[in-house]
Design an enzyme around this catalytic site. Structure first.
Site, PDB file in Angstrom:
ATOM      1  N   TYR A   1       0.596  -4.773   5.311  1.00  0.00           N
ATOM      2  CA  TYR A   1       1.060  -3.402   5.533  1.00  0.00           C
ATOM      3  C   TYR A   1      -0.128  -2.464   5.701  1.00  0.00           C
ATOM      4  CZ  TYR A   1       5.878  -4.670   4.491  1.00  0.00           C
ATOM      5  OH  TYR A   1       7.128  -5.230   4.540  1.00  0.00           O
ATOM      6  N   GLU A   2       0.131  -1.371   6.402  1.00  0.00           N
ATOM      7  CA  GLU A   2      -0.914  -0.414   6.763  1.00  0.00           C
ATOM      8  C   GLU A   2      -1.635   0.172   5.557  1.00  0.00           C
ATOM      9  OE1 GLU A   2      -1.202   3.861   9.133  1.00  0.00           O
ATOM     10  OE2 GLU A   2       0.566   2.596   9.378  1.00  0.00           O
ATOM     11  N   SER A   3      -0.983   0.206   4.419  1.00  0.00           N
ATOM     12  CA  SER A   3      -1.585   0.790   3.221  1.00  0.00           C
ATOM     13  C   SER A   3      -2.640  -0.117   2.593  1.00  0.00           C
ATOM     14  CB  SER A   3      -0.499   1.104   2.192  1.00  0.00           C
ATOM     15  OG  SER A   3       0.340  -0.017   1.988  1.00  0.00           O
ATOM     16  N   GLY A   4      -2.864  -1.301   3.153  1.00  0.00           N
ATOM     17  CA  GLY A   4      -3.885  -2.207   2.637  1.00  0.00           C
ATOM     18  C   GLY A   4      -3.341  -3.362   1.827  1.00  0.00           C
TER      19      GLY A   4
END
Length: 258
Positions: A55-58
């Site tokens: 996911y984009e949040s890491g």
């Protein structure tokens, strides 16, 4: 043999099931929030049990106990294989070529696979203002291929010219002198069918229709002269097993199912 599902199947259910099947054989997926999340979680329970979701949040190797409502939802962290800074995610994981499939949504897509997630209408006076790119540009440029799931298939969603290009596909990027790593959009799943292309230099073409949909209906709902594959398959309808997993295990709280 799988038995087709009885009764009404919603558009969200149809799209999630059909999109999940496209992930068979894929290993690492960068998932957007919404229908891509639904499809990816269903694929984990069906055709891709070893899939690693990023996911984009890491968050890497996510195993959420319920569906995340945003990329910053704390449920993504619990049970994840790793949580890394976003600079590392984009600078090393994505740009390092470690993502097999970027799975995105969009408001508009053109024949070459460029996306609009910014505005509908003009930039100065839009009729709808949208969230923008997020990590879409980096995903498009660096994932080996990109899948897109579209809730609506009509000429405004599939225009000959985007109202605004938020995320250029590789063909558009190359025209500006930029060479992306990946093939760009290779699969588009809609309520009417599946569009596909192999990569740079090819337009999207119709390769499959949803049950009860004709080729003529898909072409009429597309804002350009849509190319059609020599053989157009009919997508098998969702099965009882797929719908049960989707409704009872993946999204029982109806976070994204409508």
């Amino acid at each position: 043999m799988a038995v087709s599902a009885p009764g009404a199947v919603t558009s969200s259910e149809l799209l999630s099931v059909v999109a999940s099947r496209e992930l068979a054989g894929r290993r690492t997926v960068f998932a957007g929030i919404g229908l891509p999340t639904l499809a990816t979680e269903l694929a984990r329970l069906t055709v891709a049990p070893d899939i690693e979701v990023v996911y984009e949040s890491g968050v890497c190797g996510a195993h959420p106990s319920r569906l995340p409502e945003t990329i910053a939802d704390a449920v993504l962290v619990t049970g994840a294989e790793a949580v890394i800074p976003m600079t590392v995610l984009f600078g090393c994981v994505l740009q390092g070529g470690h993502i097999d499939v970027g799975f995105l949504g969009a408001a508009q897509i053109d024949r070459w696979g460029s996306l609009n997630t910014s505005v509908i209408g003009t930039w100065d006076r839009p009729s709808v203002r949208l969230p923008g790119s997020g990590g879409g540009v980096e995903v498009m440029a660096n994932a080996r291929e990109v899948f897109v799931v579209m809730r609506r298939h009509h000429p405004r969603s599939f225009p000959a010219e985007l109202d605004f290009c938020t995320t250029p596909g590789p063909d558009r990027a190359l025209a500006e002198g930029i060479r992306p790593l990946g093939a760009g959009v290779t699969r588009v799943v809609t309520e009417l069918g599946i569009l596909a292309r192999e990569g740079v230099g090819e337009e999207l073409r119709l390769v499959a229709v949803q049950p009860g949909v004709t080729v003529e209906q898909v072409r009429a709902a597309t804002g350009w002269d849509l190319r059609v594959a020599d053989t157009v398959d009919e997508v098998p309808p969702p099965t009882r097993a797929e719908l049960r997993l989707l409704r009872e295990d993946v999204d029982p709280e109806r976070v994204y199912l409508r």
